[in-house]
Design a protein around this motif. Structure first.
Motif, PDB file in Angstrom:
ATOM      1  N   PHE A 152       0.517  -1.332  -0.391  1.00 46.66           N
ATOM      2  CA  PHE A 152      -0.475   0.084  -0.379  1.00 46.66           C
ATOM      3  C   PHE A 152       0.866   1.537  -0.173  1.00 46.66           C
ATOM      4  O   PHE A 152       0.633   2.731  -0.151  1.00 46.66           O
ATOM      5  N   ASN A 153       1.943   1.149   0.630  1.00 50.36           N
ATOM      6  CA  ASN A 153       3.401   2.056   0.638  1.00 50.36           C
ATOM      7  C   ASN A 153       3.870   2.826  -0.401  1.00 50.36           C
ATOM      8  O   ASN A 153       4.316   3.427  -0.805  1.00 50.36           O
ATOM      9  N   PRO A 156       2.970   2.121  -5.815  1.00 50.07           N
ATOM     10  CA  PRO A 156       2.464   2.313  -7.048  1.00 50.07           C
ATOM     11  C   PRO A 156       1.786   2.124  -7.955  1.00 50.07           C
ATOM     12  O   PRO A 156       0.237   2.190  -8.927  1.00 50.07           O
ATOM     13  N   TYR A 158       1.273  -0.573  -8.645  1.00 47.27           N
ATOM     14  CA  TYR A 158      -0.409  -1.190  -8.697  1.00 47.27           C
ATOM     15  C   TYR A 158      -1.426  -0.731  -8.301  1.00 47.27           C
ATOM     16  O   TYR A 158      -2.429  -2.028  -7.930  1.00 47.27           O
ATOM     17  N   GLU A 159      -1.264   0.486  -7.619  1.00 44.79           N
ATOM     18  CA  GLU A 159      -2.496   1.101  -7.238  1.00 44.79           C
ATOM     19  C   GLU A 159      -3.969   1.392  -8.111  1.00 44.79           C
ATOM     20  O   GLU A 159      -3.001   1.579  -9.292  1.00 44.79           O
ATOM     21  N   GLY A 160      -4.581   0.761  -8.269  1.00 43.03           N
ATOM     22  CA  GLY A 160      -5.957   0.741  -9.272  1.00 43.03           C
ATOM     23  C   GLY A 160      -5.543  -0.011 -10.293  1.00 43.03           C
ATOM     24  O   GLY A 160      -6.777  -0.817 -10.185  1.00 43.03           O
ATOM     25  N   TYR A 163      -4.971  -3.369  -6.375  1.00 37.86           N
ATOM     26  CA  TYR A 163      -5.121  -2.696  -4.794  1.00 37.86           C
ATOM     27  C   TYR A 163      -6.047  -1.183  -4.784  1.00 37.86           C
ATOM     28  O   TYR A 163      -5.742  -0.657  -5.640  1.00 37.86           O
ATOM     29  N   ASN A 164      -6.891  -1.504  -3.993  1.00 35.32           N
ATOM     30  CA  ASN A 164      -7.157   0.560  -3.796  1.00 35.32           C
ATOM     31  C   ASN A 164      -6.945   0.791  -2.144  1.00 35.32           C
ATOM     32  O   ASN A 164      -7.274   0.079  -0.869  1.00 35.32           O
ATOM     33  N   LYS A 165      -6.390   1.841  -1.639  1.00 40.37           N
ATOM     34  CA  LYS A 165      -4.957   2.264  -1.318  1.00 40.37           C
ATOM     35  C   LYS A 165      -6.329   2.811  -0.249  1.00 40.37           C
ATOM     36  O   LYS A 165      -5.991   2.984   1.225  1.00 40.37           O
ATOM     37  N   ARG A 166      -7.948   3.278  -0.744  1.00 34.49           N
ATOM     38  CA  ARG A 166      -8.273   4.470   0.271  1.00 34.49           C
ATOM     39  C   ARG A 166      -9.115   3.484   1.025  1.00 34.49           C
ATOM     40  O   ARG A 166      -9.645   2.987   2.115  1.00 34.49           O
ATOM     41  N   LYS A 502      -7.899   5.197 -12.455  1.00 36.27           N
ATOM     42  CA  LYS A 502      -6.699   4.688 -13.319  1.00 36.27           C
ATOM     43  C   LYS A 502      -6.136   4.498 -14.347  1.00 36.27           C
ATOM     44  O   LYS A 502      -6.322   3.138 -14.499  1.00 36.27           O
TER      45      LYS A 502
END
Length: 803
Positions: A152-153, A156, A158-160, A163-166, A502
């Motif tokens: 998660f940190n 980035p 792989y974000e979207g 994983y959904n960080k929110r 995204k």
């Protein structure tokens, strides 16, 4: 043509049918067996409906995209929104699920937590290496939480995608092999392999897995369509047979009618196989449509037979008159109904064209079956008994007919005022109608896969791919830093659009490369500068397609780049705004002399197809009206009669359109069908009524009032019967789980009830008010529909009696 369908022709038809009964039954049986052998060629659709012509610009752009990049709808995703995922036991099972899925030949690439790769910088020699995100099994809670924190940190990239960080939701992405996406192999993998594995994981862990993606949606949607065909056919048979029996109170009349329409259904499936057409959400409606439309044919024929037999007690004479008196009018009613469907052939949409061809062929086929089977079967049976004829004098039917006659006789002004008021209210409702081009709006909302679509819309901003194809017009133009910067700026615009997710592109991978160069520091997840590019290039040259995603977002020549975003289920109006905004940005970022940029994707093609159909709706409906006006002119030889007959049939369409506006039912591919179908069917009542009216004029010495009231009394019963059957028959479609099919069934049912009342109230009133001039027209005295007088067919009856 008048001669062809006059006395001699229908006398010949009656003689042919009643003298060659066994031979005709043998031909019907043989053709039924032949069409039965064609069932094996029926195919079920494996993709969404393409509503646009093949040569439409949007289709050509989409096909260009497929040629350069390949099938875009090959992504299946399954996700978890549960904090217990990052515990050793659950995480290991999730990774094991990914391993099992990867073993299948249908999978080209899997991107799950177990499959995630970390880019690592190595200096001797200079290169990027791929390291697994998870090595082996997770053994402790601290290790699981450490993996969660790193994902998660620090990643980035792989974000979207993963994983959904929110919200903490994690998903896996499975890319199917492009060559199986639109084949039966896709269905076999999803239904037989993927779904059982996911269900096994859910049972072992107690965690709900949400599954979606266009291949998954297509598969379960098609499975639902196939499953509903049986329900539609069975429901239509049960409903129509019960209503038929309620009206006629005769087991044999009901049985004969059901056998007739069942053969018609068998022919419908046979024609689908013979023509090689796919079974889609539209063509799946044809078999039950044949039942619903075929039963009124049976009602008119059997009702006429029983009326004739009640009048004179001669079975052969009754059967002969069924063919000669009802055959021509029934032929014309079926032609007008078929014409309503046939107008879809002119839309240039292959989906609607196939629907129009098969529907119109089968409507004429069910007419032929009814005209042949019913007289032949009744010729072998004993004459109807008194109990079979009781329905002809039912008090409640008499009460309904008396009410109609009283209204026409004494309340014409009331009828006209009511018509005008309905017209005004309907016009107000029409202005409230909205347009919907949603790809998923008509999908079953009570199913798990629809709820999962909404889950991924909420967590990842959509599941329906919207593609951006960028042609740099030169080999290796994609990897030029100015091009990447343009793509990155467009990606920012896409990310800031609420309805879009995204985007994924080569830009994401280049950014990840810079992050890796700076030892994985996430603050460097950005495009390199010109100087940095020179330092990073030696490392990146060792890294080609090993990440597994690069070849999906850039072609082999490096000239074409793909950006994939996912869109929410939005209406046509909002999508047009989004599209305009994106093109405005594209025009600024990508000069036409250096780039060709296209927005495409299956969801966008579908929305454009909806707009195309709506633009052609008026043309299609106008053609239907024109064709039916021509039939009216042919049958009655009177321009005034055309106008008088069209008014009662256009009014119900306007009322239905008004209802759609007030009830919030949008114009979409499924509801577009309502108007042509309902118009083609509702005109049937007009033809039967006017045919009877013309007959009464002749027999009454051209006395208009007497003829109108007599027509109301005799034709009104059959019109009421058929309208009720049609109402409940089309209502069967409302058991569907598809919203479009429900709307189609409900709207057509309502339209046909309004059409019955319009033809029984407004049409006779217009005839009484305006018909005096028409009744004196010479052409109207010699129409194409010829009704035999008793003196005309006595000689023919003697011949048939001898046979």
């Amino acid at each position: 043509m008048t001669k062809l369908l006059g006395y001699g022709f229908w006398n010949g038809v009656a003689r042919l049918i009643l003298r060659n009964r066994l031979f005709i039954l043998f031909i019907i049986a043989g053709f039924t067996v032949f069409l039965g052998t064609q069932w094996k060629y029926m195919r079920f659709t494996y993709t969404e409906a393409n509503l646009l012509p093949d040569d439409h610009e949007v289709n050509l752009e989409y096909n260009t995209f497929l040629e350069q990049i390949g099938e875009e709808g090959n992504l299946v995703v399954f996700g978890i929104k549960d904090s217990s995922l990052f515990t050793p036991q659950i995480l290991n099972k999730w990774n094991a699920l990914s391993d099992k899925i990867n073993e299948f030949d249908a999978v080209a690439l899997s991107v799950s937590l177990k499959d995630l790769k970390l880019l690592k910088r190595e200096d001797d020699p200079k290169r990027f290496d791929l390291k697994p995100f998870i090595e082996g099994e997770v053994s402790s809670n601290s290790e699981a939480l450490s993996l969660k924190k790193k994902l998660f940190n620090d990643l980035p990239f792989y974000e979207g995608l993963i994983y959904n960080k929110r919200t903490g939701t994690v998903r896996s992405a499975v890319y199917l092999r492009k060559d199986i996406v639109n084949t039966a192999a896709r269905k076999d993998f999803i239904v037989d392999d993927l779904i059982p594995l996911i269900e096994e994981f859910e049972e072992e862990t107690g965690i709900t897995v949400h599954t979606s993606g266009m291949p998954y949606i297509r598969t379960l949607n098609s499975k639902t369509i196939i499953g509903e065909i049986g329900w539609f056919v069975g429901g239509a048979l049960v409903v129509t047979s019960l209503i038929f029996f309620f009206f006629f109170r005769s087991y044999r009349a009901t049985f004969i009618s059901m056998i007739t329409v069942v053969i018609g259904v068998m022919w419908a499936f046979g024609f689908l196989g013979l023509l090689g057409y796919e079974i889609t959400v539209l063509t799946a409606l044809i078999p039950p449509l044949i039942i619903v439309i075929g039963i009124p044919n049976c009602i008119f024929l059997i009702n006429k037979y029983q009326q004739e037999y009640k009048n004179h007690g001669n079975k052969i004479k009754a059967l002969q008159r069924v063919i000669t008196k009802v055959g021509n009018a029934t032929l014309m009613t079926n032609i007008t109904t078929a014409s309503g469907f046939a107008t879809f052939i002119l839309t240039q949409s292959s989906l609607l064209k196939e629907f129009g061809i098969v529907a119109s062929i089968n409507i004429l086929a069910i007419f032929l079956l009814s005209l042949l089977i019913i007289p032949i079967v009744y010729s072998y049976m004993t004459p109807p008994k008194e109990r079979h004829l009781k329905h002809l004098g039912k008090s409640w039917i008499e009460g309904f007919v008396n009410w109609i006659e009283k209204m026409v006789r004494d309340r014409k002004i009331t009828i006209y005022i009511t018509t005008v008021l309905l017209l005004i209210v309907s016009m107000i409702g029409i202005y409230k109608i909205k347009v919907s081009g949603s790809l998923i709006e008509d999908m079953p909302k009570n199913t798990g896969f629809y709820n999962d679509i909404k889950f991924f819309e909420s967590e990842f901003d959509g599941i329906m791919p919207l593609e951006v194809l960028i042609d740099t017009k030169r080999p290796k133009g994609v990897m030029k830093l100015p091009t990447l910067k343009r793509m990155d700026e467009l990606a920012t615009t896409i990310s800031e659009t609420p309805e879009l997710s995204k985007p994924l592109s080569i830009v994401n991978l280049v950014k990840y490369g810079k992050q890796a160069f700076y030892n994985g520091d996430p603050q460097y997840y950005q495009l390199p500068t010109s100087n940095e590019r020179n330092f990073i290039l030696p490392y990146a040259q060792s890294f080609s397609t090993e990440a597994g995603l690069l070849d999906s977002y850039i072609d082999s020549t490096g000239q074409y780049a793909r950006m994939t975003t996912f869109m929410q289920d939005i209406g046509t109006d909002r999508m047009e705004i989004v599209e305009d905004n994106l093109y405005n940005k594209i025009n600024i970022l990508f000069p036409e002399d250096k780039f060709d940029v296209t927005l495409t994707g299956k969801a966008l093609v579908f929305q454009k197809g909806t707009t195309y159909l709506i633009n052609n709706l008026i043309i299609s409906l106008s053609l239907a009206i024109l064709l039916i006006a021509i039939f009216m002119a042919f049958m009655f030889r009177s321009v005034k009669m055309i106008l008088v007959s069209l008014i009662p049939n256009l009014l119900p369409l306007l009322i239905t359109a008004g209802l759609m506006g007030f009830l919030g039912v949008p114009i979409k591919p499924s509801t577009i069908l309502v108007f042509s179908i309902a118009f083609g069917i509702s005109v049937d009542d007009t033809i039967h009524f006017l045919a009877k009216y013309r007959q009464e004029l002749r027999s009454s010495g051209w006395k208009i009032k007497r003829s109108v009231y007599a027509s109301v009394r005799e034709a009104g019963v059959s019109m009421f019967y058929t309208s009720i059957v049609l109402f409940f028959g089309f209502s069967v479609f409302m058991i569907s789980s598809f919203g479009g099919t429900v709307a189609l069934g409900g709207l057509v049912s309502v339209t046909l009830i309004f059409a019955m009342l319009s033809n029984l109230l407004l049409l006779p009133s217009l005839l009484l008010s305006l018909e005096r001039n028409i009744a004196n027209e010479e052409d109207f005295k010699k129409p194409a529909i010829q009704i035999l007088d008793e003196a005309d067919d006595e000689e023919e009856l003697e011949k048939l009696d001898k046979d």
